[in-house]
Scaffold this motif. Structure first.
Motif, PDB file in Angstrom:
ATOM      1  N   GLN A 195       2.386  18.390   9.104  1.00  0.00           N
ATOM      2  CA  GLN A 195       3.747  18.038   8.091  1.00  0.00           C
ATOM      3  C   GLN A 195       3.683  16.811   7.401  1.00  0.00           C
ATOM      4  OE1 GLN A 195       6.885  19.151   8.744  1.00  0.00           O
ATOM      5  NE2 GLN A 195       7.095  18.072   6.594  1.00  0.00           N
ATOM      6  N   LEU A 196       2.712  15.816   7.919  1.00  0.00           N
ATOM      7  CA  LEU A 196       2.383  14.748   6.934  1.00  0.00           C
ATOM      8  C   LEU A 196       1.586  15.105   5.663  1.00  0.00           C
ATOM      9  CD1 LEU A 196       0.958  12.341   9.571  1.00  0.00           C
ATOM     10  CD2 LEU A 196       2.957  11.821   8.005  1.00  0.00           C
ATOM     11  N   LEU A 197       0.741  16.134   5.627  1.00  0.00           N
ATOM     12  CA  LEU A 197       0.039  16.845   4.461  1.00  0.00           C
ATOM     13  C   LEU A 197       1.007  17.557   3.840  1.00  0.00           C
ATOM     14  CD1 LEU A 197      -2.536  17.045   3.212  1.00  0.00           C
ATOM     15  CD2 LEU A 197      -2.868  19.412   4.103  1.00  0.00           C
ATOM     16  N   LYS A 198       1.976  18.288   4.328  1.00  0.00           N
ATOM     17  CA  LYS A 198       3.020  18.916   3.512  1.00  0.00           C
ATOM     18  C   LYS A 198       3.852  17.796   2.941  1.00  0.00           C
ATOM     19  CE  LYS A 198       7.160  21.916   4.012  1.00  0.00           C
ATOM     20  NZ  LYS A 198       7.969  22.591   4.639  1.00  0.00           N
ATOM     21  N   ASN A 199       4.200  16.618   3.524  1.00  0.00           N
ATOM     22  CA  ASN A 199       5.017  15.662   2.998  1.00  0.00           C
ATOM     23  C   ASN A 199       4.108  15.095   1.871  1.00  0.00           C
ATOM     24  OD1 ASN A 199       6.804  15.836   5.140  1.00  0.00           O
ATOM     25  ND2 ASN A 199       6.259  13.806   6.225  1.00  0.00           N
ATOM     26  N   ALA A 200       2.693  14.732   1.919  1.00  0.00           N
ATOM     27  CA  ALA A 200       2.251  14.260   0.746  1.00  0.00           C
ATOM     28  C   ALA A 200       2.345  15.255  -0.552  1.00  0.00           C
ATOM     29  CB  ALA A 200       0.557  14.134   1.176  1.00  0.00           C
ATOM     30  N   TYR A 201       2.083  16.419  -0.199  1.00  0.00           N
ATOM     31  CA  TYR A 201       2.277  17.315  -1.601  1.00  0.00           C
ATOM     32  C   TYR A 201       3.725  17.239  -1.800  1.00  0.00           C
ATOM     33  CZ  TYR A 201      -1.961  19.373  -1.223  1.00  0.00           C
ATOM     34  OH  TYR A 201      -3.699  19.758  -1.036  1.00  0.00           O
ATOM     35  N   GLY A 204       0.949  -0.958   0.065  1.00  0.00           N
ATOM     36  CA  GLY A 204       0.018   0.022   0.129  1.00  0.00           C
ATOM     37  C   GLY A 204       0.864   1.395   0.035  1.00  0.00           C
ATOM     38  N   CYS A 205       0.376   2.517   0.663  1.00  0.00           N
ATOM     39  CA  CYS A 205       0.978   3.596   0.567  1.00  0.00           C
ATOM     40  C   CYS A 205       0.877   4.223   1.981  1.00  0.00           C
ATOM     41  CB  CYS A 205       0.603   4.591  -0.607  1.00  0.00           C
ATOM     42  SG  CYS A 205       1.309   6.038  -0.665  1.00  0.00           S
ATOM     43  N   GLU A 206       1.984   4.544   2.508  1.00  0.00           N
ATOM     44  CA  GLU A 206       1.703   5.296   3.856  1.00  0.00           C
ATOM     45  C   GLU A 206       1.454   6.593   3.912  1.00  0.00           C
ATOM     46  OE1 GLU A 206       5.511   4.766   6.338  1.00  0.00           O
ATOM     47  OE2 GLU A 206       5.944   2.939   5.486  1.00  0.00           O
ATOM     48  N   THR A 207       0.987   7.081   4.883  1.00  0.00           N
ATOM     49  CA  THR A 207       0.437   8.589   5.142  1.00  0.00           C
ATOM     50  C   THR A 207       1.618   9.542   4.765  1.00  0.00           C
ATOM     51  OG1 THR A 207      -1.302   7.735   6.736  1.00  0.00           O
ATOM     52  CG2 THR A 207      -0.661  10.413   6.408  1.00  0.00           C
ATOM     53  N   GLY A 208       1.482  10.446   3.903  1.00  0.00           N
ATOM     54  CA  GLY A 208       2.397  11.483   3.698  1.00  0.00           C
ATOM     55  C   GLY A 208       3.214  11.075   2.289  1.00  0.00           C
ATOM     56  N   HIS A 209       2.961   9.761   1.750  1.00  0.00           N
ATOM     57  CA  HIS A 209       3.956   9.332   0.739  1.00  0.00           C
ATOM     58  C   HIS A 209       3.004   9.255  -0.444  1.00  0.00           C
ATOM     59  CE1 HIS A 209       7.536   7.817   2.940  1.00  0.00           C
ATOM     60  NE2 HIS A 209       6.624   8.008   3.962  1.00  0.00           N
ATOM     61  N   ALA A 210       3.763   8.968  -1.477  1.00  0.00           N
ATOM     62  CA  ALA A 210       2.813   8.809  -2.868  1.00  0.00           C
ATOM     63  C   ALA A 210       3.636   7.719  -3.737  1.00  0.00           C
ATOM     64  CB  ALA A 210       2.988  10.210  -3.674  1.00  0.00           C
ATOM     65  N   VAL A 211       2.749   7.370  -4.611  1.00  0.00           N
ATOM     66  CA  VAL A 211       2.952   6.468  -5.695  1.00  0.00           C
ATOM     67  C   VAL A 211       2.643   6.615  -7.035  1.00  0.00           C
ATOM     68  CG1 VAL A 211       3.489   4.512  -3.944  1.00  0.00           C
ATOM     69  CG2 VAL A 211       1.054   4.925  -5.192  1.00  0.00           C
ATOM     70  N   VAL A 238      -1.553   9.800   0.277  1.00  0.00           N
ATOM     71  CA  VAL A 238      -2.401   9.492   1.444  1.00  0.00           C
ATOM     72  C   VAL A 238      -2.115  10.600   2.402  1.00  0.00           C
ATOM     73  CG1 VAL A 238      -3.000   7.909   3.310  1.00  0.00           C
ATOM     74  CG2 VAL A 238      -2.299   6.879   1.023  1.00  0.00           C
ATOM     75  N   GLY A 239      -3.173  11.511   2.655  1.00  0.00           N
ATOM     76  CA  GLY A 239      -3.200  12.416   3.393  1.00  0.00           C
ATOM     77  C   GLY A 239      -3.524  12.047   4.715  1.00  0.00           C
ATOM     78  N   PRO A 240      -3.155  12.957   5.709  1.00  0.00           N
ATOM     79  CA  PRO A 240      -3.543  12.102   7.054  1.00  0.00           C
ATOM     80  C   PRO A 240      -5.137  12.624   7.272  1.00  0.00           C
ATOM     81  CG  PRO A 240      -2.481  14.617   7.224  1.00  0.00           C
ATOM     82  CD  PRO A 240      -2.502  14.057   5.693  1.00  0.00           C
ATOM     83  N   VAL A 241      -5.599  11.742   8.537  1.00  0.00           N
ATOM     84  CA  VAL A 241      -6.601  12.099   9.113  1.00  0.00           C
ATOM     85  C   VAL A 241      -6.456  13.051  10.257  1.00  0.00           C
ATOM     86  CG1 VAL A 241      -8.732  10.987  10.503  1.00  0.00           C
ATOM     87  CG2 VAL A 241      -7.499   9.815   8.691  1.00  0.00           C
ATOM     88  N   TRP A 242      -7.222  14.036  10.372  1.00  0.00           N
ATOM     89  CA  TRP A 242      -7.189  15.134  11.246  1.00  0.00           C
ATOM     90  C   TRP A 242      -7.437  14.693  12.708  1.00  0.00           C
ATOM     91  CZ3 TRP A 242      -4.915  19.572  11.907  1.00  0.00           C
ATOM     92  CH2 TRP A 242      -5.527  20.293  12.745  1.00  0.00           C
ATOM     93  N   ARG A 243      -6.782  14.764  13.539  1.00  0.00           N
ATOM     94  CA  ARG A 243      -6.972  14.344  15.021  1.00  0.00           C
ATOM     95  C   ARG A 243      -6.640  15.498  15.922  1.00  0.00           C
ATOM     96  NH1 ARG A 243      -5.469   9.677  11.944  1.00  0.00           N
ATOM     97  NH2 ARG A 243      -6.588   7.721  12.805  1.00  0.00           N
ATOM     98  N   GLY A 244      -7.190  16.505  15.461  1.00  0.00           N
ATOM     99  CA  GLY A 244      -6.850  17.665  16.382  1.00  0.00           C
ATOM    100  C   GLY A 244      -5.815  18.225  16.130  1.00  0.00           C
ATOM    101  N   GLY A 245      -4.976  18.161  15.366  1.00  0.00           N
ATOM    102  CA  GLY A 245      -3.402  18.796  14.995  1.00  0.00           C
ATOM    103  C   GLY A 245      -2.540  18.239  16.041  1.00  0.00           C
ATOM    104  N   TRP A 246      -2.676  17.222  16.773  1.00  0.00           N
ATOM    105  CA  TRP A 246      -1.635  16.772  17.804  1.00  0.00           C
ATOM    106  C   TRP A 246      -0.623  15.611  17.188  1.00  0.00           C
ATOM    107  CZ3 TRP A 246      -1.642  20.665  20.839  1.00  0.00           C
ATOM    108  CH2 TRP A 246      -2.742  21.173  21.204  1.00  0.00           C
ATOM    109  N   GLU A 247      -0.948  15.206  16.162  1.00  0.00           N
ATOM    110  CA  GLU A 247      -0.215  13.955  15.563  1.00  0.00           C
ATOM    111  C   GLU A 247       0.388  14.155  14.347  1.00  0.00           C
ATOM    112  OE1 GLU A 247      -2.566  10.237  15.749  1.00  0.00           O
ATOM    113  OE2 GLU A 247      -3.660  10.858  17.532  1.00  0.00           O
ATOM    114  N   ASP A 248       0.827  15.532  14.213  1.00  0.00           N
ATOM    115  CA  ASP A 248       1.889  15.692  13.107  1.00  0.00           C
ATOM    116  C   ASP A 248       1.097  16.046  11.921  1.00  0.00           C
ATOM    117  OD1 ASP A 248       4.194  16.962  12.797  1.00  0.00           O
ATOM    118  OD2 ASP A 248       5.484  15.099  12.151  1.00  0.00           O
TER     119      ASP A 248
END
Length: 173
Positions: free
Chosen positions: A92-98, A56-63, A79-89
């Motif tokens: 940064q994970l969204l930036k990594n996805a782009y 599969g593909c990890e959050t913040g990565h691309a194929v 795969v972008g991150p699921v929002w969990r209140g902003g406490w789980e990075d």
């Protein structure tokens, strides 16, 4: 050139369409489902091969896969991150996805790319914050790499469209 468009990302004439995928890469709802339906079996087949190879593909990565029946040459699945209140990075994970998508685009010689509003649907990332991250990540990346790439942010709803228009105006795009 960075622009915003209100519409259906599967109909945009670009070299690469970005899919806001889930970790399984096998389609889902929203943009993911629309791209898989419009692109057809060829996309699914390549996603299955990627899953067999790397699980599969990890959050913040691309194929990347073929675009199948789409007018694009490639679909870049991220795969972008699921929002969990902003406490789980999540930011940064969204930036990594782009960034991961842009890395693949450069590697493939892409000259135009269309991004959906990653993580703002069922993953509930706040739309204003997600748009800010998307725009600034793309601008910073293109400036750092000194490359020219036509970038389209394709919005599926009026709220995202308005946010992107406002933010792009603010940064002079």
């Amino acid at each position: 050139m960075i622009q915003v468009l209100y519409g259906d990302i599967t109909k945009v004439a670009v070299d690469a369409v970005v899919n806001a995928a889930n970790n399984s890469l096998l389609g889902g709802g929203g943009v993911d489902g629309a791209i898989h339906r419009a692109g057809g079996q060829a996309i699914i087949d390549e996603c299955i091969l990627i899953r067999q190879k790397q699980g599969g593909c990890e959050t913040g990565h691309a194929v990347v896969t073929t675009a199948g029946n789409l007018s694009a040459r490639y679909v870049i699945h991220t795969v972008g991150p699921v929002w969990r209140g902003g406490w789980e990075d999540e930011a940064q994970l969204l930036k990594n996805a782009y960034t991961s998508c842009l890395d693949i685009a450069l590697e493939k010689g892409v000259r135009s790319i269309a991004f959906p509003n990653i993580s703002t649907g069922v993953y509930h990332f706040p739309k204003d914050e997600a748009a800010h991250i998307a725009i600034h990540t793309v601008i910073d990346y293109l400036n750092a790499k000194n490359v020219s790439l036509d970038v389209w942010f394709v919005c599926f709803d009026n709220e995202n469209y308005s946010i992107y228009k406002r933010l792009l105006t603010e940064v002079g795009q």
